[in-house]
Design an enzyme around this catalytic site. Structure first.
Site, short mmCIF file in Angstrom:
data_model
loop_
_atom_site.label_atom_id
_atom_site.label_comp_id
_atom_site.label_asym_id
_atom_site.label_seq_id
_atom_site.Cartn_x
_atom_site.Cartn_y
_atom_site.Cartn_z
N GLU A 212 0.83 -1.21 0.00
CA GLU A 212 0.00 0.00 0.00
C GLU A 212 0.86 1.26 0.00
O GLU A 212 0.55 2.24 -0.70
CB GLU A 212 -0.94 -0.01 1.21
N ASP A 357 -4.36 -9.95 -8.32
CA ASP A 357 -4.67 -9.08 -9.45
C ASP A 357 -3.47 -8.32 -10.01
O ASP A 357 -3.10 -8.47 -11.18
CB ASP A 357 -5.80 -8.12 -9.08
N GLU A 461 -18.28 -6.57 -2.72
CA GLU A 461 -16.89 -7.02 -2.63
C GLU A 461 -16.73 -8.45 -3.16
O GLU A 461 -15.74 -8.77 -3.81
CB GLU A 461 -16.39 -6.91 -1.19
N GLU A 480 -12.01 -0.22 -10.01
CA GLU A 480 -11.63 -1.17 -11.06
C GLU A 480 -12.60 -1.21 -12.24
O GLU A 480 -12.19 -1.26 -13.40
CB GLU A 480 -11.45 -2.56 -10.45
#
Length: 638
Positions: A212, A357, A461, A480
């Site tokens: 992050e 991902d 989610e 996304e």
């Protein structure tokens, strides 16, 4: 007693209708079984769990084959619509209906409406940004309901949902820097840069997630520095007087503080968290996810090439190679959680969503930026394995019988399905397909996620495609689906995607807007909210929405090319990033991907993979009406 008679009559009528459907089309009621029965009665329940006597698990149907086992024609993955010799009426004929319905809704998008949506996206960004600056800065995030700032949860260090992201370093301001330029606000960009230079320090007793901190903070600092110093970029000369590379120095300082994560690991795969002041915490766990450890190469690689120090690219590339060497020999797939000391897979699920991902995303983007053939070969091999083992549905997006393409979660060692949910992060994949040239495949997969959005006004989610219901109900304003919508519009210029963007904008305005910003949806059905506005809402969601409707943006007019990082930061594709001031990092190291390597299936290294949309379909629907209706039905819209 009269009500009982009515009830019995309705039940009999329902059963009669179901039997008629079954006899006419092989389409019966949905029984809802979750265990492996060898029945062919319903649309959405059983097929994926059948034992197939050693035959391939790949099929043109992930919901349910319509015809019985005796109908050989139904087993072909390329059956054409309307074949005269079909033994039974096509299952897709159920969705033909009024073919003009979708054309009427999606085939045009007036310029006046586009201008209105552009303004709406701009207003959305500034409503969140201005309130963050008013009520929250210098803290990391804005609580949009209470109109207060939020920093790390110092009273509960185990609250990693907050502490992995918030490091007491004005996260939202930093993450938003280049969005200000995208919106054309040079003066506010300069003011924000000065605030970061004057107020931000990484010498903090904060334990943050390496991934992050890398994508949100390091990536944004690098992007903003490049935009400030390189007049060739799309926004032109926006240099700041007396700027002395302070953002680059901050990025370097942060990267140095992240380096201890790569030390004392037997595999070279980094620890998931570091304390910015003291290094890896003594109680740190030895498990990390594939995307967390393998999605550092873009930011670390650019930093290395900007400052001429190979250290950062070296550790990031070593981590990618270590993960790559742990892939299954049988399938070529990776798992989602690995032990950094033993190299054993703790999580054996292979998919395209959380934990996986951006690993695939950065293999391709690293190649685009740095030109390292090794990165593209790894991407090619990964992509072949994904297609061979994760993909279900008909072979072609816009032709043939069967279900639309869907990528499922499987066991990395044998390719068997592990569960029946997909997660919202997976909606990034159509955008990656566009970058790889697979536009037709992207069109179909995007349509599935958009159908889910239409049903709930958000993306849950996790969505269970077997039960047609959310498994996890929250939506934290993720970008996304918007990102994939924007990239598909850039690839096709089809007005359909402007309608998608408008639907998303209007849903966010209706369901997420609160007193001081936009709030996480706690429950996508009842639209209850949580008091949190994550930084990616401003750095990505609003940015992609604005760009979708702004055809005249400098990014779209510039002759220079660029890509977005996984956090949506603008990075130019520059020759200087393809030049190294050091020798090859791994000249003879074991595990190098060779030209001859394949991944359990043919994937030619010279295949351009450009599956372009035909010109005649540019301004018609990107997906035939019959397939759109099919997808809408499969997510419960009718």
């Amino acid at each position: 007693m009269q009500w009982r008679s009515i009830l019995v009559g309705l039940v009999v009528l329902r059963l009669t209708f179901s039997c008629l459907l079954w006899l006419a089309f092989g389409l019966g009621p949905s029984w809802g079984f979750n265990f492996p029965l060898n029945l062919n009665l319903n649309l959405h329940k059983i097929e994926l769990f059948k034992e197939d006597d050693g035959t391939s698990t790949k099929d043109n149907s992930w919901s349910q084959r319509i015809h019985g086992h005796g109908d050989a024609q139904s087993r072909t993955s390329c059956a054409k619509l309307g074949e005269e010799d079909s033994a039974k009426k096509s299952y897709l004929s159920l969705f033909e209906g009024d073919r003009d319905e979708y054309d009427r809704r999606y085939s045009t998008f007036p310029d006046t409406l586009k201008l209105k949506m552009k303004g709406m996206a701009k207003d959305m960004f500034y409503f969140g940004y201005d309130n963050y600056m008013k009520y929250a800065f210098p803290e990391d995030e804005l609580n949009p309901i209470d109109c207060q700032g939020r920093g790390p949860d110092v009273l509960n260090p185990s609250n990693i949902n907050i502490n992995d992201v918030l490091g007491n370093y004005s996260l939202t301001l930093i993450d938003t820097l280049d969005t200000l330029l995208v919106l054309g606000n040079v003066s506010e960009f300069h003011r924000a840069v000065k605030l970061v230079i004057d107020t931000v320090s990484f010498d903090k007793d904060s334990t943050v997630q390496v991934f992050e901190a890398n994508i949100r903070i390091l990536g944004s600092l690098i992007s903003a520095h490049i935009l400030l110093t390189d007049p060739k970029h799309p926004f032109g000369d926006v240099g700041l007087e007396d700027y002395d590379n302070e953002l680059l120095h901050l990025a370097h300082d942060l990267a140095v503080r992240l380096l201890p994560a790569f030390e004392n690991t037997s595999t070279g795969i980094p620890y998931p968290r570091v304390n910015l002041k003291s290094g890896v915490p003594p109680d740190s766990i030895n498990e990390t996810c594939t995307s967390g450890a393998g999605s550092l190469l873009v930011e670390f690689g650019i930093l290395s090439r900007l400052i001429g120090d190979s250290t950062f690219e070296w550790v990031a590339r070593r981590a990618v190679r270590a993960l790559w060497n742990l892939r299954s020999n049988e399938t070529g797939l990776l798992g989602n959680v690995v032990n950094i000391q033993t190299g054993q897979w703790v999580g054996k699920q292979s998919g395209l969503g959380a934990g996986m991902d951006s690993f695939y995303e950065y293999l391709l983007k690293s190649y685009i930026l740095f030109g390292e053939k090794e990165d593209y070969r790894m991407f090619q091999a990964s992509y072949a394995s994904i297609q061979n083992h994760l993909r279900r549905g008909r072979e072609s997006c816009n032709e043939g019988e069967g279900d639309p393409p869907l990528y499922v979660n499987v066991n990395m060692f044998n390719g068997q399905i592990m569960n029946t949910w997909i997660d919202s992060l997976q909606a990034f994949f159509p955008g990656l397909l566009v970058l790889n040239g697979d536009v037709e495949e992207a069109i179909c997969l995007h349509a599935f996620y958009y159908a889910i959005w239409k049903r709930f006004g958000a993306l849950p989610e996790r969505y269970n495609w077997q039960l047609q219901a959310p498994d996890l109900l929250f939506y934290p304003l993720r970008p996304e689906l918007v990102e994939s919508t924007y990239l598909l519009y850039q690839a096709t210029k089809n007005p359909f995607y402007l309608h998608v963007g408008m639907d998303i904008l209007q849903s966010l305005e209706k369901n997420a807007k609160v007193r001081c910003g936009y709030a996480t949806l706690h429950h996508v059905v009842d639209k209850s909210k949580e008091d949190r506005m994550e930084s990616f809402f401003l750095s990505e969601t609003c940015k992609y929405l604005y760009l979708l409707f702004d055809d005249d943006n400098p990014l779209h007019k510039s002759e220079n090319k660029y890509i977005f990082t996984t956090e949506g930061h603008v990075v130019p594709i520059d020759e200087r990033f393809r030049e190294k001031q050091w020798n090859d990092l791994f000249p003879c190291e074991e595990g190098v991907v060779t030209d001859q390597e394949t991944s359990n299936g043919s994937f030619s290294s010279n295949n351009s993979n450009c599956d372009r949309v035909p010109e005649e379909r540019r301004y018609s629907l990107p997906l035939k009406s019959v397939y759109m209706r099919q997808i809408d039905h499969m997510v419960g819209l009718f």
